[in-house]
Design a protein around this motif. Structure first.
Motif, PDB file in Angstrom:
ATOM      1  N   VAL A 110       8.838   8.516   2.680  1.00  0.00           N
ATOM      2  CA  VAL A 110       8.238   7.692   1.635  1.00  0.00           C
ATOM      3  C   VAL A 110       7.028   6.973   2.220  1.00  0.00           C
ATOM      4  O   VAL A 110       7.130   6.325   3.272  1.00  0.00           O
ATOM      5  CB  VAL A 110       9.244   6.660   1.075  1.00  0.00           C
ATOM      6  CG1 VAL A 110       8.573   5.757   0.050  1.00  0.00           C
ATOM      7  CG2 VAL A 110      10.455   7.357   0.476  1.00  0.00           C
ATOM      8  N   ALA A 111       5.897   7.089   1.550  1.00  0.00           N
ATOM      9  CA  ALA A 111       4.666   6.455   2.008  1.00  0.00           C
ATOM     10  C   ALA A 111       4.073   5.629   0.869  1.00  0.00           C
ATOM     11  O   ALA A 111       3.915   6.131  -0.246  1.00  0.00           O
ATOM     12  CB  ALA A 111       3.664   7.499   2.476  1.00  0.00           C
ATOM     13  N   ILE A 112       3.735   4.375   1.169  1.00  0.00           N
ATOM     14  CA  ILE A 112       3.189   3.462   0.169  1.00  0.00           C
ATOM     15  C   ILE A 112       1.959   2.779   0.743  1.00  0.00           C
ATOM     16  O   ILE A 112       1.998   2.254   1.859  1.00  0.00           O
ATOM     17  CB  ILE A 112       4.225   2.401  -0.253  1.00  0.00           C
ATOM     18  CG1 ILE A 112       5.483   3.072  -0.821  1.00  0.00           C
ATOM     19  CG2 ILE A 112       3.621   1.438  -1.273  1.00  0.00           C
ATOM     20  CD1 ILE A 112       6.621   2.103  -1.063  1.00  0.00           C
ATOM     21  N   LEU A 113       0.870   2.795  -0.019  1.00  0.00           N
ATOM     22  CA  LEU A 113      -0.343   2.075   0.352  1.00  0.00           C
ATOM     23  C   LEU A 113      -0.791   1.261  -0.854  1.00  0.00           C
ATOM     24  O   LEU A 113      -1.045   1.824  -1.919  1.00  0.00           O
ATOM     25  CB  LEU A 113      -1.449   3.028   0.799  1.00  0.00           C
ATOM     26  CG  LEU A 113      -2.679   2.436   1.520  1.00  0.00           C
ATOM     27  CD1 LEU A 113      -3.474   3.542   2.209  1.00  0.00           C
ATOM     28  CD2 LEU A 113      -3.624   1.674   0.585  1.00  0.00           C
ATOM     29  N   ILE A 114      -0.886  -0.067  -0.683  1.00  0.00           N
ATOM     30  CA  ILE A 114      -1.337  -0.960  -1.747  1.00  0.00           C
ATOM     31  C   ILE A 114      -2.539  -1.747  -1.235  1.00  0.00           C
ATOM     32  O   ILE A 114      -2.423  -2.474  -0.238  1.00  0.00           O
ATOM     33  CB  ILE A 114      -0.220  -1.921  -2.198  1.00  0.00           C
ATOM     34  CG1 ILE A 114       0.988  -1.127  -2.716  1.00  0.00           C
ATOM     35  CG2 ILE A 114      -0.741  -2.871  -3.268  1.00  0.00           C
ATOM     36  CD1 ILE A 114       2.181  -1.991  -3.062  1.00  0.00           C
ATOM     37  N   LEU A 139      -0.137   5.487  -3.815  1.00  0.00           N
ATOM     38  CA  LEU A 139      -1.316   4.703  -3.447  1.00  0.00           C
ATOM     39  C   LEU A 139      -1.754   3.924  -4.678  1.00  0.00           C
ATOM     40  O   LEU A 139      -2.074   4.515  -5.704  1.00  0.00           O
ATOM     41  CB  LEU A 139      -2.458   5.600  -2.951  1.00  0.00           C
ATOM     42  CG  LEU A 139      -3.653   4.934  -2.250  1.00  0.00           C
ATOM     43  CD1 LEU A 139      -4.465   5.976  -1.482  1.00  0.00           C
ATOM     44  CD2 LEU A 139      -4.593   4.193  -3.204  1.00  0.00           C
ATOM     45  N   ILE A 140      -1.762   2.585  -4.555  1.00  0.00           N
ATOM     46  CA  ILE A 140      -2.159   1.710  -5.662  1.00  0.00           C
ATOM     47  C   ILE A 140      -3.354   0.885  -5.204  1.00  0.00           C
ATOM     48  O   ILE A 140      -3.280   0.190  -4.189  1.00  0.00           O
ATOM     49  CB  ILE A 140      -1.009   0.789  -6.106  1.00  0.00           C
ATOM     50  CG1 ILE A 140       0.199   1.622  -6.553  1.00  0.00           C
ATOM     51  CG2 ILE A 140      -1.466  -0.138  -7.219  1.00  0.00           C
ATOM     52  CD1 ILE A 140       1.412   0.790  -6.914  1.00  0.00           C
ATOM     53  N   ASP A 141      -4.441   0.960  -5.960  1.00  0.00           N
ATOM     54  CA  ASP A 141      -5.634   0.182  -5.658  1.00  0.00           C
ATOM     55  C   ASP A 141      -5.943  -0.725  -6.843  1.00  0.00           C
ATOM     56  O   ASP A 141      -5.991  -0.261  -7.985  1.00  0.00           O
ATOM     57  CB  ASP A 141      -6.817   1.110  -5.362  1.00  0.00           C
ATOM     58  CG  ASP A 141      -8.000   0.358  -4.766  1.00  0.00           C
ATOM     59  OD1 ASP A 141      -8.252   0.513  -3.566  1.00  0.00           O
ATOM     60  OD2 ASP A 141      -8.668  -0.389  -5.506  1.00  0.00           O
TER      61      ASP A 141
END
Length: 418
Positions: A110-114, A139-141
């Motif tokens: 699981v990979a998450i980038l905010i 990925l949430i920007d």
């Protein structure tokens, strides 16, 4: 746990891994294997990832980074392999740079980038910017005018057993993908990006790839396979909210489903431009697949080659659904003088003007407004003549204009080959 000095911050080494705590200045954090947590309160910091974050079968692995503010730079490829990788950046104009397996990329993990705010820049070679196989990548920007560039396989790319989401909340963004040259001689690169779900033909079913953008005047550019495309039971979705957006591609783009897959492009509002220069897209289904393009309103323009805007081949289904009233003004000329008129419902007949020639009669009625959707050849069709139009087709059909050819041919056996 012993503490070691690290500039204005400190390092904690424990039985479960290393914890790095930065200070208010400009810190440089080296993320080596065994690092489990990094917290930095401010400054223009640099983060360097030594490589993938790997877990074992018993305990798995983990890495969490929280940066509160500053114009930061992230370098490297923290691919989540049977592990959890989470990066949260709350403020600043940041730069994310990587190679393969970066910027929310998961392989069995699981990979998450905010990234909550700032005018950010994302650069990767492949399999990044929300890419997953046998895992989940998000990925949430938030706010800011961002730019994203990748070679191939990213920007909401789900492969076998993977689910990937790229979600941009606001800003005038540019999202671009290139890719390797096609191995079967078609003029284009295999991008596989921007809402792409793909499998391995005849052996493994596809994943789910989603790109969602809520607001802003956005630009999406790639070549083949993407912008809401699915291949071999995969599901690909590109959903854009408000804004005057531009979609550019070559083929298998903008709502294209191929070999039992689903591809959807949905744009809620704005004066948008759709370009599929070689066709095979804009709501196209091929071989037991579904492709759909839905535009909720605005003065939109469409350009495409053959097999586009609602066709279906080999018991597949395609749809092109637009709402609102368009105009008949042409797009700016392309090379060679070819143009494309604007239309509320472009139908399935390419509206390209040959140098010195008139616009096709099928595209406009006597009043100059767009005429009903029309499909030459053996097709079933439904056209609703009102401010909301629906174009559907199904069954065995050939390319637009009743022609076959390379645009209507099967893609190669392997998804990485088309």
């Amino acid at each position: 746990m012993p503490a070691d000095a690290a500039g204005d911050g400190f390092v904690l080494d424990g039985s479960r891994g290393r914890i790095l705590v930065g200070g208010p200045g400009d810190d440089r954090h080296r993320i080596d294997p065994g690092t489990i947590l990094v917290v930095d309160p401010g400054g223009n910091d640099t983060y360097e990832f030594a490589g993938p974050v790997m877990g074992n079968q018993l305990t798995g692995g983990q890495l969490t980074i929280v940066d509160l503010k500053g114009d930061d730079r992230y370098r490297g490829d923290p691919l989540a392999i049977r592990s959890l990788v989470a990066l949260v950046d709350l403020d600043g104009d940041d730069i994310h740079e990587g190679g393969v397996g970066t910027q929310a990329a998961a392989l069995g993990g699981v990979a998450i980038l905010i990234d909550r705010a700032g005018n950010d820049r994302y650069v990767a070679e492949a399999f990044g910017q929300a890419a997953a196989a046998l895992g989940v990548a998000v990925l949430i920007d938030g706010s800011g005018d961002d730019s994203r560039g990748i070679g191939d396989r990213g920007q909401g790319f789900g492969q076998v057993g993977g689910t990937a989401l790229l979600w941009d909340l606001d800003g005038n963004d540019r999202t671009q993908a290139a890719g390797p040259r096609d191995t079967v001689g078609r003029d284009g690169r295999l991008s596989q990006a921007q809402g792409m779900g793909t499998g391995i033909r005849a052996s493994h079913g596809g994943g789910v790839g989603i790109l969602r953008d809520d607001a802003g005047d956005d630009t999406y550019v790639l070549e083949m396979f993407g912008q809401g495309a699915g291949y071999f039971t995969g599901i690909g979705v590109l959903a854009d909210g408000a804004g005057n957006d531009r979609y550019e591609g070559l083929r298998y783009v903008q709502g294209a489903g191929v070999h039992g897959a689903v591809g959807l492009l949905a744009d809620r509002a704005g004066d948008d431009l759709y370009v599929a220069r070689h066709g095979v897209g804009q709501g196209m289904g091929l071989d037991m697949a579904l492709g759909a393009l839905r535009d909720g309103g605005g003065d939109d323009a469409y350009e495409a080659g053959s097999l586009a805007r609602g066709p279906g081949r080999r018991t597949a289904s395609g749809s092109c659904w637009t709402a609102g009233v368009g105009t008949a003004s042409p797009l700016p000329p392309r090379a060679g003088g070819a143009t494309m008129p604007r239309a509320a419902c472009p139908g399935l007949v390419p509206g390209r003007r040959r140098p010195g020639g008139p616009l096709p009669d099928e595209r406009r009625g006597r009043s100059g407004r767009p005429g009903p959707c029309r499909r030459p050849g053996r097709r079933s069709a439904l056209s609703i003549r009102s401010s909301r139009r629906l174009c559907l087709s199904g069954g065995r059909t050939s390319g637009a204009g009743g022609r076959g050819g390379p645009d209507g041919a099967d893609p190669p056996q392997r998804p990485d080959a088309g």
